[in-house]
Design a protein around this motif. Structure first.
Motif, short mmCIF file in Angstrom:
data_model
loop_
_atom_site.label_atom_id
_atom_site.label_comp_id
_atom_site.label_asym_id
_atom_site.label_seq_id
_atom_site.Cartn_x
_atom_site.Cartn_y
_atom_site.Cartn_z
N ALA A 1 -3.34 -1.97 9.19
CA ALA A 1 -3.21 -1.15 7.98
C ALA A 1 -3.93 0.18 8.08
O ALA A 1 -3.85 1.00 7.15
N ASN B 1 -3.30 6.18 0.40
CA ASN B 1 -3.22 6.01 -1.05
C ASN B 1 -4.39 5.21 -1.61
O ASN B 1 -4.47 5.01 -2.83
N VAL B 2 -5.27 4.73 -0.74
CA VAL B 2 -6.34 3.83 -1.18
C VAL B 2 -7.57 4.64 -1.59
O VAL B 2 -8.15 5.37 -0.78
N LEU C 1 0.82 -1.21 0.00
CA LEU C 1 0.00 0.00 0.00
C LEU C 1 0.86 1.26 0.00
O LEU C 1 0.44 2.31 -0.52
N ILE D 1 -4.66 3.80 -5.17
CA ILE D 1 -4.83 2.34 -5.22
C ILE D 1 -6.30 1.95 -5.13
O ILE D 1 -7.05 2.46 -4.28
N TRP E 1 -7.84 -1.29 -4.04
CA TRP E 1 -7.23 -2.38 -3.27
C TRP E 1 -8.15 -3.58 -3.19
O TRP E 1 -9.25 -3.50 -2.64
N ASP F 1 -2.29 3.39 7.11
CA ASP F 1 -1.61 3.41 5.80
C ASP F 1 -2.60 3.34 4.65
O ASP F 1 -2.31 2.75 3.62
N LEU F 2 -3.75 3.96 4.81
CA LEU F 2 -4.78 3.90 3.79
C LEU F 2 -4.86 5.17 2.96
O LEU F 2 -5.77 5.33 2.14
#
Length: 467
Positions: A383, A389-390, A361, A367, A369, A386-387
């Motif tokens: 996670a 970019n999602v 990620l 992304i 995902w 670290d979201l």
């Protein structure tokens, strides 16, 4: 094949008749031992019979007590969560228990080595994430530099199935915690510890047991050079235990993100650049941002580990740098499958835990995902930070609804199947985005392995229309 030495004329039990078990039986026979094979499944026993081995029931004391040793396959538990009954009884009777890795190290040195100009060497790679890529990368670099190198162990061929190394040959092994935990002999020339994150907790009775299994490669093996990832406390501890001080260059510290210029020998990657330092002086600097087979900070850590191992084997910086650019990467590990109308499709099916999924990620922008499967303890809680970019999550498999609850306000869709997830992500993806399979879960709810899961994703993506 490497014939197993030290058991000539003796009966040796082989428990588990998959790839490694059958290779072990062959190698024992080649070395003059009498393999006594057993598998709990009739299918496994039938495979052995087809190769000329006569199974004997190792659950019987009158069979066990005739054995010099029992060799077990890595997937069979020997301690936690409960030992296999054959192994428990063998240990009660005082029959030694080993695995194919232990046999490999005790049998590797051949008498012909005395005639070699350069003795063969072994590089062993362990850790939680990245060990397959690191192992493959080390092998690739060595081969590109003209060295005779073969990859085996937990990747490639079984360790006893390879040909004995010749003059100057190098064997590069990927070793799982299951393999290092039990092997009675561990003597690599160079040992690599990539990183540590929670995995296989039931098999090792917690994080301490898991780390202890990895640590055995260094504590028992006494490698000439130890390459240690120091981005987690366990790696920092291990490096400190193995070195006599910060300037001891028998330990090469590696990192993805930290600047390590105060040690005797270090290799680190920061902001896409790899640097090597010795005794406070920079020896090399390489731009990794244009290396297509190694995207993201986690792969830059793999590059640092491979660089350090190859430098420990005597390769020059220029040879290593050239080989990095020709490395194609491994299937199912940040593998770029296809680009359609500005959308990249990436297969990271090997991301079977949340920590490895997080690395993926972080590696790509924008992304879509695809996640889910048979979730592990904690699901995708690890996670949540670290979201960024999602754009959206497409959830599949047994843990889809659990993951959906944990992901909260992130835009998401429960798709159940890979077919639906790929179709929905493809329909909604825009140029500049990445459709990423990084499941953060095991595959066994819908597939027999992470490889089969990744192959299914790849086949679906390759069948997508261009328009």
């Amino acid at each position: 094949m490497i014939p197993v030495e030290g058991f000539e004329g003796q009966r040796v039990g082989v428990l588990g008749l998959g790839r490694s078990g059958l290779a072990t039986a062959r190698a024992l026979a080649a070395g003059g031992a009498i393999p006594v094979v057993w598998d709990d499944s009739a299918e496994g026993r039938a495979k052995a019979e087809a190769e000329g081995f006569a199974p004997e029931d190792l659950r019987r004391d009158n069979v066990l007590t005739t054995l010099a040793c029992v060799i077990t396959s890595p997937g069979i538990p020997h301690l936690y969560p409960a030992p296999h009954p054959v192994l428990a009884r063998a240990m009660q009777l005082g029959v030694p228990v080993d695995n194919d890795i232990g046999l490999f190290f005790r049998s590797l040195g051949q008498s012909s080595w005395g005639d070699y100009d350069v003795a063969p060497r072994v590089v062993a790679v362990t850790g939680s994430n990245g060990k397959s890529t690191t192992t493959a990368l080390i092998t690739h670099i060595l081969q590109e530099a003209g060295r005779d190198a073969v990859m085996a162990g937990n990747i490639g061929r079984g360790v006893l199935d390879i040909d004995p190394p010749e003059d100057g040959g190098i064997v590069v092994l990927e070793l799982s915690s299951y393999q290092t935990d039990l092997a009675r002999a561990l003597t690599p020339d160079v040992a690599v510890f990539t990183n540590l994150s929670p995995d296989h907790m039931d098999r090792h009775n917690g994080m301490g047991g898991y780390f202890a299994a990895k640590r055995r490669l260094f504590a028992e093996g006494g490698p000439d050079r130890a390459v240690i990832g120091v981005d987690e406390p366990e790696g920092v501890y291990l490096a400190g235990q193995l070195s006599h001080g910060p300037q001891d260059d028998r330990v090469i510290r590696i990192s993805s993100g930290q600047k390590l210029d105060q040690f005797g020998w270090s290799v680190f990657a920061r902001k896409g650049f790899l640097s090597e330092y010795r005794k406070g002086r920079q020896l090399a600097s390489v731009d990794l941002r244009g290396v297509p087979g190694l995207p993201g900070a986690h792969n830059h850590q793999n590059a640092a580990a491979a660089w350090a191992a190859c430098r420990a084997l005597g390769l020059g910086p220029r040879d290593i740098e050239l080989a990095l650019h020709s490395f194609a990467g491994l299937p199912h590990r940040s593998q770029i499958v296809r680009e359609i109308n500005g959308v990249r499709y990436v297969n990271d099916s090997k991301a079977t835990n949340v920590d490895s999924a997080v690395q993926a990620l972080r590696a790509f922008p924008k992304i879509r995902w695809i996640a889910g499967g048979l979730g592990k303890d904690g699901g995708v809680q690890g996670a949540l930070n670290d979201l960024g970019n999602v754009v959206k999550a497409y959830l599949i498999g047994h843990s889809a609804r659990e993951f959906a609850l944990q992901l909260g306000g992130l835009e998401q869709e429960i798709c159940e199947t890979m077919e639906q997830a790929v179709a929905r992500a493809h329909a909604e993806a825009e140029p500049g985005e990445v459709v990423l399979l990084a499941p953060a879960a095991a595959s066994f709810d819908q597939y027999t392995s992470f490889e089969k899961r990744g192959e299914h994703f790849t086949d679906l993506v390759r069948a997508l229309p261009e328009a």
